[in-house]
Design a protein around this motif. Sequence first.
Motif, PDB file in Angstrom:
ATOM      1  N   LEU A 105      -7.090 -10.573 -12.638  1.00 24.39           N
ATOM      2  CA  LEU A 105      -8.290  -9.386 -11.965  1.00 24.39           C
ATOM      3  C   LEU A 105      -7.907  -8.753 -13.892  1.00 24.39           C
ATOM      4  CD1 LEU A 105      -7.656  -8.646  -8.434  1.00 24.39           C
ATOM      5  CD2 LEU A 105      -9.984  -9.503  -9.619  1.00 24.39           C
ATOM      6  N   ILE A 165      -1.145 -12.221  -4.180  1.00 24.37           N
ATOM      7  CA  ILE A 165      -1.589 -11.166  -4.212  1.00 24.37           C
ATOM      8  C   ILE A 165      -1.547 -11.116  -6.113  1.00 24.37           C
ATOM      9  CG2 ILE A 165      -1.868  -8.708  -3.740  1.00 24.37           C
ATOM     10  CD1 ILE A 165      -1.569  -9.413  -1.085  1.00 24.37           C
ATOM     11  N   ALA A 201      -2.759 -12.990  -8.016  1.00 26.07           N
ATOM     12  CA  ALA A 201      -4.630 -12.901  -8.675  1.00 26.07           C
ATOM     13  C   ALA A 201      -4.669 -10.810  -9.107  1.00 26.07           C
ATOM     14  CB  ALA A 201      -5.817 -11.999  -7.167  1.00 26.07           C
ATOM     15  N   GLU A 202      -3.569 -10.132  -9.185  1.00 27.15           N
ATOM     16  CA  GLU A 202      -3.330  -9.157  -9.697  1.00 27.15           C
ATOM     17  C   GLU A 202      -3.725 -10.154 -10.888  1.00 27.15           C
ATOM     18  OE1 GLU A 202      -0.311  -7.812  -8.520  1.00 27.15           O
ATOM     19  OE2 GLU A 202      -1.861  -6.429  -6.736  1.00 27.15           O
ATOM     20  N   ASP A 217     -18.563 -10.866  -6.698  1.00 33.06           N
ATOM     21  CA  ASP A 217     -18.345 -10.011  -7.356  1.00 33.06           C
ATOM     22  C   ASP A 217     -16.405  -9.804  -6.805  1.00 33.06           C
ATOM     23  OD1 ASP A 217     -18.093  -8.516  -5.405  1.00 33.06           O
ATOM     24  OD2 ASP A 217     -18.673  -6.864  -6.366  1.00 33.06           O
ATOM     25  N   LYS A 218     -15.782 -10.364  -6.475  1.00 28.76           N
ATOM     26  CA  LYS A 218     -14.687 -10.796  -6.087  1.00 28.76           C
ATOM     27  C   LYS A 218     -13.958 -12.038  -6.521  1.00 28.76           C
ATOM     28  CE  LYS A 218     -15.103  -6.667  -3.063  1.00 28.76           C
ATOM     29  NZ  LYS A 218     -14.300  -5.987  -4.087  1.00 28.76           N
ATOM     30  N   HIS A 260     -14.172  -7.586  -9.148  1.00 25.05           N
ATOM     31  CA  HIS A 260     -13.071  -6.150  -8.820  1.00 25.05           C
ATOM     32  C   HIS A 260     -12.944  -6.273  -7.198  1.00 25.05           C
ATOM     33  CE1 HIS A 260     -16.169  -4.317 -12.061  1.00 25.05           C
ATOM     34  NE2 HIS A 260     -17.308  -5.285 -10.915  1.00 25.05           N
ATOM     35  N   GLY A 261     -11.011  -7.373  -8.138  1.00 23.21           N
ATOM     36  CA  GLY A 261     -10.792  -7.270  -6.520  1.00 23.21           C
ATOM     37  C   GLY A 261     -10.906  -8.369  -6.377  1.00 23.21           C
ATOM     38  N   TRP A 262     -10.336  -8.696  -4.949  1.00 21.28           N
ATOM     39  CA  TRP A 262      -9.980  -9.871  -4.224  1.00 21.28           C
ATOM     40  C   TRP A 262     -10.069  -9.749  -2.708  1.00 21.28           C
ATOM     41  CZ3 TRP A 262      -6.671 -10.574   0.066  1.00 21.28           C
ATOM     42  CH2 TRP A 262      -5.525  -9.110  -0.059  1.00 21.28           C
ATOM     43  N   VAL A 263     -10.568 -11.479  -2.641  1.00 26.20           N
ATOM     44  CA  VAL A 263     -10.789 -10.809  -1.100  1.00 26.20           C
ATOM     45  C   VAL A 263     -10.635 -12.649  -0.467  1.00 26.20           C
ATOM     46  CG1 VAL A 263     -12.614 -10.118  -0.702  1.00 26.20           C
ATOM     47  CG2 VAL A 263     -12.732 -12.871  -1.453  1.00 26.20           C
ATOM     48  N   ASP A 306       0.727  -1.069   0.105  1.00 24.09           N
ATOM     49  CA  ASP A 306       0.284  -0.050  -0.386  1.00 24.09           C
ATOM     50  C   ASP A 306       1.192   1.417   0.085  1.00 24.09           C
ATOM     51  OD1 ASP A 306       0.813  -0.682   1.912  1.00 24.09           O
ATOM     52  OD2 ASP A 306      -1.002   0.839   3.505  1.00 24.09           O
TER      53      ASP A 306
END
Length: 238
Positions: A155, A148, A151-152, A173-174, A162-165, A81
């Motif tokens: 995606l 991650i 995942a990117e 939607d993830k 819309h993003g990951w969880v 981040d």
Amino acid sequence: MRILLIGYGKMGKTIEQMALSKGHQIAGTIDHTNAGTLANYTPENTDVAIEFTHPEAALGNISYCLKSGIPVVSGSTGWLDKFDEAKQLCEQNKGAFFYASNFSVGVNLFFHFNEYIAGKMQAYKEYHVSIREMHHLQKVDKPSGTGITTAEGILAHYPNLHGWVGDDDTQKDKLNIISEREPDVVGTHIVTYSSEVDKIELGHIAHSRAGFAEGAVMAAEWLKGRQGVYGMKDMLNL
């Protein structure tokens, strides 16, 4: 080259052995017991730093290197981040910064194939895509940085997601990343495309940390003499 190891846990020690086997020198080692000595290292006694630490320490270590003129290779995860801040510091100081969530050549080929397969599979809506990652019990971040990054790559080809969880949450939607922590697991990542009639899987299983260490040392060798922000795609020309 004179390599400073910032982070001297299992990975740091494996990188040390790999670097020495390739004829490099260890300028020093930094861990939580002597973190204050980082200020002793400058371009006069250090050619490059390899940084594998905890999320809360990564940006500070990277910042010191960039401001001091020491090229830095980082594999710390869980702090992304603040990645843009590190990029800006690199540009402001005309430094050299190499980041990867995983330095294994095999894993980065896995990333490459993952993106290719996602680009093909997104047209087949009957397949549900998910990720499972497994690591040792000492792994702090969850999901893993490699999970991650995987995942990117998916995606980018799935506009309906819309993003990951993480595995404690499921949303239609993830993209779901299931994380498991078990004794003596180096690192396993599996992408699954599942339908009512069959299942397709792409996976990478690490047998030891040697592949990660070799890739980190390769990155340090490659970064010398360069300026800017780089990753494994640049080095491997993927």
